[in-house]
Every structure is written in C-alpha cells, then in structure tokens.
Design a protein around this motif. Structure first.
Motif, PDB file in Angstrom:
ATOM      1  N   GLY A 262      39.692  49.225  33.666  1.00 42.80           N
ATOM      2  CA  GLY A 262      39.914  48.567  34.826  1.00 42.80           C
ATOM      3  C   GLY A 262      40.931  46.743  33.753  1.00 42.80           C
ATOM      4  N   THR A 263      41.315  46.310  35.416  1.00 41.47           N
ATOM      5  CA  THR A 263      41.606  44.854  34.780  1.00 41.47           C
ATOM      6  C   THR A 263      41.089  44.297  34.242  1.00 41.47           C
ATOM      7  OG1 THR A 263      42.533  42.981  35.741  1.00 41.47           O
ATOM      8  CG2 THR A 263      41.736  44.045  36.787  1.00 41.47           C
ATOM      9  N   GLY A 264      41.207  43.775  33.490  1.00 46.20           N
ATOM     10  CA  GLY A 264      41.021  42.206  32.027  1.00 46.20           C
ATOM     11  C   GLY A 264      40.758  40.845  33.562  1.00 46.20           C
ATOM     12  N   LYS A 265      40.831  40.866  34.304  1.00 42.79           N
ATOM     13  CA  LYS A 265      41.648  39.321  35.038  1.00 42.79           C
ATOM     14  C   LYS A 265      40.518  39.562  36.070  1.00 42.79           C
ATOM     15  CE  LYS A 265      44.653  36.852  37.905  1.00 42.79           C
ATOM     16  NZ  LYS A 265      46.273  37.444  38.795  1.00 42.79           N
ATOM     17  N   SER A 266      39.819  38.598  36.022  1.00 46.66           N
ATOM     18  CA  SER A 266      38.967  37.573  37.060  1.00 46.66           C
ATOM     19  C   SER A 266      38.681  36.451  37.572  1.00 46.66           C
ATOM     20  CB  SER A 266      37.474  37.471  36.423  1.00 46.66           C
ATOM     21  OG  SER A 266      37.208  36.823  34.614  1.00 46.66           O
ATOM     22  N   GLY A 267      40.311  36.544  38.026  1.00 52.94           N
ATOM     23  CA  GLY A 267      40.195  35.311  38.987  1.00 52.94           C
ATOM     24  C   GLY A 267      41.652  34.142  38.052  1.00 52.94           C
ATOM     25  N   GLY A 268      41.310  34.331  36.936  1.00 55.64           N
ATOM     26  CA  GLY A 268      42.456  33.535  35.801  1.00 55.64           C
ATOM     27  C   GLY A 268      43.065  33.871  35.413  1.00 55.64           C
ATOM     28  N   ARG A 269      43.955  33.504  34.860  1.00 54.73           N
ATOM     29  CA  ARG A 269      45.467  33.260  34.260  1.00 54.73           C
ATOM     30  C   ARG A 269      45.828  35.240  33.775  1.00 54.73           C
ATOM     31  NH1 ARG A 269      47.686  29.193  30.469  1.00 54.73           N
ATOM     32  NH2 ARG A 269      46.516  29.828  28.984  1.00 54.73           N
ATOM     33  N   THR A 270      46.194  35.653  34.197  1.00 54.70           N
ATOM     34  CA  THR A 270      47.174  36.908  34.052  1.00 54.70           C
ATOM     35  C   THR A 270      47.470  37.077  32.476  1.00 54.70           C
ATOM     36  OG1 THR A 270      48.184  37.405  35.826  1.00 54.70           O
ATOM     37  CG2 THR A 270      48.371  39.090  34.892  1.00 54.70           C
ATOM     38  N   ARG A 271      47.037  37.950  31.778  1.00 48.55           N
ATOM     39  CA  ARG A 271      46.973  37.543  30.778  1.00 48.55           C
ATOM     40  C   ARG A 271      47.366  38.636  30.247  1.00 48.55           C
ATOM     41  NH1 ARG A 271      43.599  35.988  26.193  1.00 48.55           N
ATOM     42  NH2 ARG A 271      42.775  36.882  24.240  1.00 48.55           N
ATOM     43  N   ASP A 344      41.672  43.363  26.007  1.00 44.77           N
ATOM     44  CA  ASP A 344      41.251  42.709  27.436  1.00 44.77           C
ATOM     45  C   ASP A 344      42.864  42.208  28.774  1.00 44.77           C
ATOM     46  OD1 ASP A 344      39.494  43.501  29.370  1.00 44.77           O
ATOM     47  OD2 ASP A 344      38.714  41.081  29.023  1.00 44.77           O
ATOM     48  N   LEU A 345      43.555  43.120  27.858  1.00 39.12           N
ATOM     49  CA  LEU A 345      45.015  42.738  28.823  1.00 39.12           C
ATOM     50  C   LEU A 345      44.833  43.214  30.200  1.00 39.12           C
ATOM     51  CD1 LEU A 345      47.544  43.634  25.953  1.00 39.12           C
ATOM     52  CD2 LEU A 345      46.793  41.397  26.336  1.00 39.12           C
ATOM     53  N   ASP A 366      45.823  54.223  27.027  1.00 39.20           N
ATOM     54  CA  ASP A 366      46.007  53.517  28.444  1.00 39.20           C
ATOM     55  C   ASP A 366      44.575  51.955  27.340  1.00 39.20           C
ATOM     56  OD1 ASP A 366      46.122  54.732  30.806  1.00 39.20           O
ATOM     57  OD2 ASP A 366      43.957  55.759  30.637  1.00 39.20           O
ATOM     58  N   LEU A 367      46.192  51.029  27.701  1.00 42.58           N
ATOM     59  CA  LEU A 367      45.180  49.680  27.006  1.00 42.58           C
ATOM     60  C   LEU A 367      45.128  48.510  27.982  1.00 42.58           C
ATOM     61  CD1 LEU A 367      47.923  50.724  23.956  1.00 42.58           C
ATOM     62  CD2 LEU A 367      45.300  50.953  24.102  1.00 42.58           C
ATOM     63  N   ALA A 368      46.002  48.962  28.911  1.00 37.16           N
ATOM     64  CA  ALA A 368      45.666  47.485  30.034  1.00 37.16           C
ATOM     65  C   ALA A 368      46.276  48.405  31.343  1.00 37.16           C
ATOM     66  CB  ALA A 368      47.286  46.335  29.898  1.00 37.16           C
ATOM     67  N   ALA A 369      46.274  47.647  32.481  1.00 38.80           N
ATOM     68  CA  ALA A 369      45.746  48.168  33.353  1.00 38.80           C
ATOM     69  C   ALA A 369      47.385  48.140  33.737  1.00 38.80           C
ATOM     70  CB  ALA A 369      45.437  46.937  34.465  1.00 38.80           C
ATOM     71  N   ARG A 370      47.666  48.013  33.719  1.00 34.91           N
ATOM     72  CA  ARG A 370      49.952  47.835  33.913  1.00 34.91           C
ATOM     73  C   ARG A 370      50.422  47.794  32.217  1.00 34.91           C
ATOM     74  NH1 ARG A 370      53.055  47.879  37.888  1.00 34.91           N
ATOM     75  NH2 ARG A 370      55.348  46.466  37.915  1.00 34.91           N
TER      76      ARG A 370
END
Length: 622
Positions: A262-271, A344-345, A366-370
C-alpha cells in the motif's frame, strides 16, 4: 593442555555443528582454540559459522588465521576469498583467489570466479582463457555455459552458440535455465542482417521452450545474469520479444507474485525514490539530473536517489548537490528488495531498464504503490506491472503508443535540464589529426553501428575521396570485438587500412575537441546518439542523422529540430550520404551551421520548462 584434549573438544564441536546446534558448536570451537590457538580447522569452521550469521569481521579474522596456519590448504584459502568477496573487498578477494589457484590449479570454481572478475573488469580475452581452463577442468553445464557467454561477448558466435546449445542438453537432459541464458547470447557486433534475424529467432524459440518448462527462479538476477540489451540495436520492433521475455521471467519467479504494498503516504509529503545502477559518470545520470533537481525542489516531495552500494563516492556527492537524499541499496536482488521496501516509497522511478538485469527484476517486484520507467534505455521494458513509461513526443513517430507495453507519460522536452558539457566551443583543443584530410567522425559505441550502415560508410567514402573515417575504439580488453568490426567494414568493400582510424578512449575535453573540429559527425542509424549527440551539439559540431522508426532512432533528429536545423536529417541512406558530401564540399555552409548551433543551444541545454507537469504525471496527480 594436550593435543589429545584439543582433539576431543574438536570432535564435540563438529558433532554439535553437524546437528545444527550452532551455539554449542560456537562455544566448543572457542574451547578448542583456548586449548590450541593454532588449530586451523577450528578457526576455519568458526569462520563459516560467523559468516553464516552475518558477523563478517569475526569470519575474516578466523579465516585469515586458518589460511596463515596452513597456507597450502585450498579450502582455507577459498573460504577467506569468499568472505572477502561477500564483504565487497574485491581486490583482496581477487588476491586470495589467485593464491588458491597457486595452491591447487584444479579448483574449477576459483577459475570461474577469476574469469568472472576479469570479465567484469573488461579484460575479455583473459576471461575467455580462464573460462576455457575451467571447462577443461570441469566440463559440466555451468562451465560450458560460462565459456560460451564470454565467447559471445567477444563476438565469437560461431563457437559460442553451438557450445551453449550442447550445454542446454548436456547428458541428454534439457535445462530450461541454461536455454534462457543461451538465448541471451546476442552478438555485440553482428556480421549482418542474417545473423541479427538468426539471433532473434533463437531468442524467440527458446522463450517458447522455457515457457512450457515450468522453470522456477529464486533470484533471476544472479541465475539469469543478463538482460536482452542488444535487441534494441537491431533496428526492429522489440515490443513482442520484450513482452515475451518478461512474461516468461515473471511466471518463473515466485517473488514477482507478491502483492503490491500500500502507499507509504499518510498525509505528509509524497516519498519518491529514483533507482539506477548507472548513477555514476554514465549517460543515465546526465539525462536524469535535471529531473532529480526539479523533483528535489518540490516542497510536496521527499526525494531519495537510490544508487547501488558500489557506486562511486563522487557520484553520490553529485546526487546530493542536486538536492536528493542518497540511500544506496545492495547490488543483489533479494537484499535490494528488502532495502527498498523498508524505505516505504509512494513512487519508485527507474531511470533505465534493460541494460542490466537488476533494474528489470526490481521493476517486476512490488516495491511501491506506483512504479514508473524513464527512457534511460529508450525501448519498451515489456514489463506489464509498470504504471507508466516517460517518453517525449519530439523523439517519437506518429502512433508511437503502440511501441510500448506501458501506459505512456509524455514529457514536454527530454532530457529536461541537461547541462551542456562546454560553455565555449571555440576554445576546445584542436586534435592531433591529418590536416590534409577531411575528418568524418562516428562517435558512437561500435555495438550501436548497424551492419546496414557499412554500405553507407562505403558510399560516403566513395563520394569524399579525401576523407578519413574515425571511430571511437572499444576498451583494450575488447580488442577482438573491434577486429570483428574492422572485418565487417572490409567485407563491405572499405579499404580499412587506408580510410579508417580508431581513436582511443579519451578525456571529455579531448573528445569534445574532436567533435568540434570534425568536418562532419556521423550519427548511427536505427539507434541514434543521445549523450554523444548532445555533446556534439554542445560543441557546435555539424551532425547528420538518419531518422529511424522508433524513439531510439530519432533522438538526434528531435534535437536538431529543436535547434531549427532539420536540413541535416535524412529520410533515406542515399540522402544521408548526399548531405555529408554537400557539407564537406561547402565549408561556408558548414561554418554557418556551427554558428547557428552555437546560437540555438538554449533550445536544448539547461532547460527546465515543463518540469512540474511532468512530475505531476509521474506521480499520478493528473
């Protein structure tokens, strides 16, 4: 204590070791050494335990003790070499392996490693001699394939292919992995279209057999060891073969089947991470540095540059000057997967896929959401899991989307932010050349020069009798490949001794001087110059190109159009020769072209326009 007591302790230690009781074995071996510090077998076996549990420093200490106490023991020498190798101490490992060979020249595995090391260093003739020695010592499937692989890199396809084919069915049994490795042995300098077509048929047929074999791979990078790099230089549509190869690889590798995190983003900057094994002095870094700088400047992003752990310190510092945080990752597949997943990209960008096997294997995983591919190697990856491929319409023909497996992401201009290598072309040094002869310089790697171009070279030399044709030679360790290229030119009717010269590898300033002062720079057909064409245009060199059918054959044409000089773009081989002839004959026209290129360099270099829309597209914002 007595020797007998040490022997009893050693037996207890080895018994525990065989039972898998590592803690007990570790204690018992240490007891042996307390009783007899010169007990070489105890040092060696302690070294093996420490290596298996990741305590490299302790493993090295004990392996060194064992080899020092019994310097003639091959196992101890080889054990030390392998620990050094696993710790990345390549030069020390090479010395240790060479000492192993001195102890026992019959150790085939050591010849294999030394041959691989020499191949890595580019000394292919020496690597071939060692691979041949290994095959004579141990004529198994692995030895035969290793020898065939080095022969194929040398271009000796007439020997390599039959040897590899025999290895595939050695002992009357079929080996699918050997078949796949054999199929990837493409000639670096094909003799002609017939050999190209034969290599592609051989590749396609092997993929069909492997697909039906039930092959399973744990580590596709180390097991397969190659990417189908040379396909892109054949001047043909590679989409089907790239898809087929990657479908076979994907089906064979259970690790590729893991679900996408899943995405590593949790409201912060896109990694965001950007990965390449070529983040060094290679073209790839020069092509991507503008994008890296632009992404690093975005407040909504956190950018990580991901070179491999063996990348030079200078390259890492350069990535940091672009604004990226640098997180080196391992060069082997399993560790790289673990390390990249731990980051956690949200988005993982591959600067290039297709030149070596690691990037492709990681792109399957699969290493990142995109996950996105850039055009560092400008041909479709054939990997269906990718979410996009960045290309630039100025380098593409009409309906170019059909050339790609991946969804296409359009860049306004590429390579965005490319920094020109020279600020004042007029100051570049005059090369040491025959001033009475016209200089026609083809500055591309020899493997990029398609056999179809040989007749074009002959036509040009016939039209310009005063010209000498210059190429950039391959490194000394690849001299046999250069000799095959010479033979190919001769078979096309070119007097190589009288009309052709090969320049050694040289510093950038000298290379730019040759470009600046060449009468004409000849672009390669079907896979045009990228970085070399940019260098030529930066130096104000007159470049002639034949526009190809795919992105990889249209890069120079796109750059020339961007600089307002479509008149040096040819549609046919005959027109290519005519343009070269007219430029050599009309010096005033050539000088005017140089002035025009000097004035229009801002159309290509140091551009940053269009960065934000491209970054948004890569991130999936639009």
């Amino acid at each position: 204590m007595t020797t007998a007591h040490a022997a009893r302790l050693f037996k207890a230690a080895t018994d525990a070791h065989r039972r898998g009781e590592m803690a007990a074995a570790l204690k018992a071996y240490n007891d042996v050494l307390e009783s007899d510090p010169g007990h070489a077998p105890a040092h060696f076996l302690l070294g093996l335990i420490h290596r298996a549990t990741g305590r490299v420093a302790e493993a090295l200490e004990h392996m060194r003790h064992a080899a020092r106490i019994e310097p003639e023991n091959v196992s101890y020498r080889q054990g030390l070499a392998e620990v050094l190798l696993s710790n990345g101490q390549m030069e020390a490992a090479e010395r240790a392996f060479r000492m192993t060979v001195l102890c026992d020249p019959s150790v085939a595995a050591v010849w294999s490693w030394l041959g691989g090391r020499l191949e890595q260093l580019g000394d292919l003739p020496s690597a071939e001699r060692l691979a041949r020695r290994r095959r004579y010592l141990s004529n198994d499937r692995g030895a035969a394939l290793a020898h065939a692989e080095v022969l194929s890199r040398l271009g000796d396809i007439g020997v390599a292919w039959p040897l590899a084919d025999r290895a595939v069915r050695l002992g009357g049994t079929y080996d699918a992995l050997a078949d796949l490795k054999s199929a990837l042995m493409f000639p670096p300098v094909p003799t002609g279209r017939d050999q190209i077509e034969q290599a592609r048929r051989r590749f396609a047929d092997a993929l069909d057999r492997v697909a039906d074999s039930g092959l399973r791979l744990e580590d596709p990078v180390s097991q397969v060891g190659r990417a189908p790099f040379y396909l892109a230089y054949h001047g043909l549509d590679d989409r089907h073969l790239m898809e087929r190869f990657n479908d076979v690889l994907h089906a064979a590798t259970p690790g590729f089947q893991d679900q996408r995190p899943g995405t590593g983003k949790s409201g912060g900057r896109t990694r965001v991470g950007i990965f390449s094994t070529f983040f060094n002095a290679h073209t790839v870094l020069r092509y991507t540095q503008g994008l890296i700088r632009a992404m690093a400047g975005r407040e909504d992003l956190e950018l990580l540059a991901l070179p491999t752990a063996t990348s030079p310190a200078g390259a890492r510092r350069h990535l940091e000057t672009l604004g990226a945080a640098v997180a080196p990752v391992a060069g082997d597949y399993s560790r790289a997967v673990r390390e990249i997943r731990a980051l956690d990209l949200d988005v993982l960008i591959f600067a290039d896929i297709g030149m070596e096997p690691l990037s492709g294997a990681l792109a399957h995983t699969d290493l990142a959401a995109r996950q996105i591919a850039l055009s560092g190697h400008p041909v479709t990856t054939g990997i269906r899991r990718l979410d996009g491929y960045v290309t630039c319409p100025i380098f593409e023909p009409e309906s170019f989307e059909a050339h790609y497996t991946e969804p296409v992401i359009r860049a306004r201009f590429w390579p965005m932010g490319y920094v020109r290598a020279v600020s004042g072309p007029e100051s570049l040094p005059m090369p040491d050349r025959d001033s009475t002869r016209k200089v026609l310089l083809c500055a591309q790697s020899l493997f990029k020069i398609h056999p179809d171009m040989d007749a074009g070279f002959r036509d040009i030399l016939d039209r310009v009798p005063s010209a000498l044709l210059y190429f950039i030679d391959l490194p000394p360790g690849m001299k046999p490949v250069t000799e095959r290229f010479r033979a190919r030119l001769a078979s096309a009717g070119i007097d190589v001794a009288a009309r052709v010269r090969f320049l050694p590898r040289m510093p950038l300033e000298s290379f730019l001087g040759w470009l600046r002062h060449a009468d004409v720079v000849l672009d390669s057909w079907y896979f045009s110059g990228g970085d070399s064409s940019l260098a030529a245009l930066a130096a104000g060199a007159p470049v002639v190109t034949l526009e190809g059918a795919f992105y990889r054959g249209r890069q120079t044409a796109g750059l020339l159009r961007a600089m307002g000089r479509p008149d040096t773009i040819a549609e046919t081989p005959m027109r290519y020769a005519e343009i070269v002839e007219s430029m050599v004959a009309d010096r005033a026209h050539a000088d005017a072209l140089r002035r025009h290129l000097d004035a229009r360099r801002p159309q290509v270099f140091d551009r940053s326009d269009g960065a934000d829309p491209l970054i948004d597209a890569i991130l999936g914002y639009n």
